[in-house]
Design a protein around this motif. Structure first.
Motif, PDB file in Angstrom:
ATOM      1  N   LYS A  91    -133.475  24.716  31.333  1.00 16.37           N
ATOM      2  CA  LYS A  91    -131.792  25.196  31.857  1.00 16.37           C
ATOM      3  C   LYS A  91    -130.995  25.559  30.654  1.00 16.37           C
ATOM      4  CE  LYS A  91    -131.709  22.276  35.615  1.00 16.37           C
ATOM      5  NZ  LYS A  91    -131.382  20.285  36.231  1.00 16.37           N
ATOM      6  N   PRO A  92    -131.050  26.854  30.134  1.00 20.28           N
ATOM      7  CA  PRO A  92    -129.766  26.820  28.927  1.00 20.28           C
ATOM      8  C   PRO A  92    -128.801  26.669  29.025  1.00 20.28           C
ATOM      9  CG  PRO A  92    -131.005  29.008  30.486  1.00 20.28           C
ATOM     10  CD  PRO A  92    -131.143  27.903  31.049  1.00 20.28           C
ATOM     11  N   LEU A  93    -128.228  26.605  27.434  1.00 23.50           N
ATOM     12  CA  LEU A  93    -127.401  25.835  27.751  1.00 23.50           C
ATOM     13  C   LEU A  93    -126.256  27.273  27.817  1.00 23.50           C
ATOM     14  CD1 LEU A  93    -125.597  23.737  26.727  1.00 23.50           C
ATOM     15  CD2 LEU A  93    -125.940  24.219  24.608  1.00 23.50           C
ATOM     16  N   GLU A  94    -125.117  26.915  28.768  1.00 24.34           N
ATOM     17  CA  GLU A  94    -124.284  28.727  28.852  1.00 24.34           C
ATOM     18  C   GLU A  94    -122.711  27.934  28.544  1.00 24.34           C
ATOM     19  OE1 GLU A  94    -125.124  29.523  33.314  1.00 24.34           O
ATOM     20  OE2 GLU A  94    -127.096  30.474  32.646  1.00 24.34           O
ATOM     21  N   ILE A  95    -122.066  29.188  28.512  1.00 23.04           N
ATOM     22  CA  ILE A  95    -121.014  28.366  27.848  1.00 23.04           C
ATOM     23  C   ILE A  95    -120.480  28.791  29.232  1.00 23.04           C
ATOM     24  CG2 ILE A  95    -118.924  29.681  27.036  1.00 23.04           C
ATOM     25  CD1 ILE A  95    -121.399  28.251  25.418  1.00 23.04           C
ATOM     26  N   THR A  96    -119.519  28.147  30.352  1.00 25.71           N
ATOM     27  CA  THR A  96    -119.095  28.002  31.314  1.00 25.71           C
ATOM     28  C   THR A  96    -117.797  27.128  31.667  1.00 25.71           C
ATOM     29  OG1 THR A  96    -120.174  26.520  32.097  1.00 25.71           O
ATOM     30  CG2 THR A  96    -121.199  28.509  32.362  1.00 25.71           C
ATOM     31  N   ALA A  97    -117.355  26.835  30.885  1.00 27.06           N
ATOM     32  CA  ALA A  97    -116.556  26.045  30.916  1.00 27.06           C
ATOM     33  C   ALA A  97    -115.162  27.017  30.796  1.00 27.06           C
ATOM     34  CB  ALA A  97    -116.212  24.948  29.172  1.00 27.06           C
ATOM     35  N   PHE A  98    -113.509  26.325  31.505  1.00 27.56           N
ATOM     36  CA  PHE A  98    -112.677  26.716  31.417  1.00 27.56           C
ATOM     37  C   PHE A  98    -112.042  26.013  31.960  1.00 27.56           C
ATOM     38  CE2 PHE A  98    -108.927  28.052  33.976  1.00 27.56           C
ATOM     39  CZ  PHE A  98    -108.614  29.794  33.066  1.00 27.56           C
ATOM     40  N   PRO A  99    -110.067  25.873  30.865  1.00 26.75           N
ATOM     41  CA  PRO A  99    -110.289  25.807  30.050  1.00 26.75           C
ATOM     42  C   PRO A  99    -111.231  26.272  28.720  1.00 26.75           C
ATOM     43  CG  PRO A  99    -108.378  24.413  30.343  1.00 26.75           C
ATOM     44  CD  PRO A  99    -109.616  24.340  31.447  1.00 26.75           C
TER      45      PRO A  99
END
Length: 304
Positions: A91-99
């Motif tokens: 599982k790639p480390l993905e940037i999904t956080a919001f905010p």
């Protein structure tokens, strides 16, 4: 994925695949109990661990017991069973956080390649056009701060740092404020790797978590443990400790280019089921890439 990366994977796992290959040479042409014993022993000796070796043995027995099998067919079969173990955790480390920002705590013992891995992660994120900020939260070693500063410059990203012996939580606080104010996507935080005193490390990480929670109740979004593959099965005991101390959410394995113990990657996947985000096979900035389970399985088994 580029041929050059594939070549580095091939070179990185060569010692591991040669070790497994040499351990498999005694396997007979017929897949009987003796042959399965030899395969299981070879997998354990190659650091895949008893659990993964037992699982692979059982699957091979179920599919092919009593059949004639060539060395090439056996390696293909082993590769497929290794891939079955690895695929669910890739599982790639993905940037999904919001905010934003997404806060990534990076942990690991000193010498694991943690600091260089942080810079390489920053490089991966910037390649995908994310804004990245680093925080030098390992304040107990001046060398760690200086090393991270050097690597941050190479990666072309900014670094929030404080004095040696300073309060890591304060540095993290400043870094989150800066990342929020400047619209940074990912904040990657270095942390101390002192396992000699688990209580002290636990208290320090708990304090960092409290500070983060006051600024962003979702943070840290990721707690990534960096493991040195040259430690072989000893790397697994580090997972045990850091899961307890820090609540590990994913793994990165480094130094796969310098060891015959790359099979420990399979043992970690089988035993813990934690996401494996990326692997490292060298010192260069581009030598850390998202984990490809099928390629790695084939290389370990010596069929790629």
């Amino acid at each position: 994925m580029s041929n050059s990366w594939t070549d580095r994977i091939l070179g990185g796992f060569r010692k591991t695949s040669e070790r497994l290959g040499s351990n498999l040479t005694s396997v007979s042409a017929k897949l009987d109990d003796a042959a399965l014993d030899d395969i299981e022993d070879a997998l354990i000796l190659s650091d895949l661990g008893p659990a993964a070796a037992g699982r692979i043995r059982a699957r091979l027995s179920e599919k092919s017991f009593g059949l004639e099998i060539t060395q090439a067919e056996m390696k293909e079969a082993v590769a497929e069973e290794i891939a079955e173990i690895l695929r669910p955790v890739a599982k790639p480390l993905e940037i999904t956080a919001f905010p934003r920002p997404q806060v990534i705590l990076v942990i690991g013992v000193n010498g694991s390649g943690k600091t260089t891995t942080i810079a390489k992660l920053a490089h991966l994120f910037t390649e995908d056009d994310y804004g990245v900020l680093l925080a030098a939260g390992d304040t107990f070693r001046a060398a760690a701060i200086g090393q991270l500063a050097t690597w941050a410059k190479r990666a072309g990203v900014d670094l929030v740092r404080g004095p040696e012996g300073g309060d890591p939580a304060s540095i993290v606080f400043d870094a989150v404020k800066q990342a929020t104010d400047t619209g940074i996507d990912a904040l990657v935080v270095d942390t101390a790797g002192r396992l000699q005193n688990k209580k002290e490390l636990m208290e320090e990480l708990a304090k960092i978590r409290r500070v983060l929670g006051k600024l962003n109740e979702e943070a840290p979004h990721d707690v990534v443990l960096v493991l040195d593959a040259t430690n072989g099965q000893n790397a697994l005991s580090q997972i045990d400790v850091f899961k307890e101390v820090a609540g590990v959410t994913g793994l990165i394995m480094t130094k796969l280019d310098g060891t015959a113990r790359g099979g420990v990657l399979v043992a970690a996947a089988e035993q813990y089921g934690l996401p494996i985000h990326a692997i490292g096979v060298g010192e260069k900035m581009e030598d850390l890439r998202p984990f490809d389970p099928d390629l790695v399985a084939r290389v370990i088994a010596g069929v790629a």
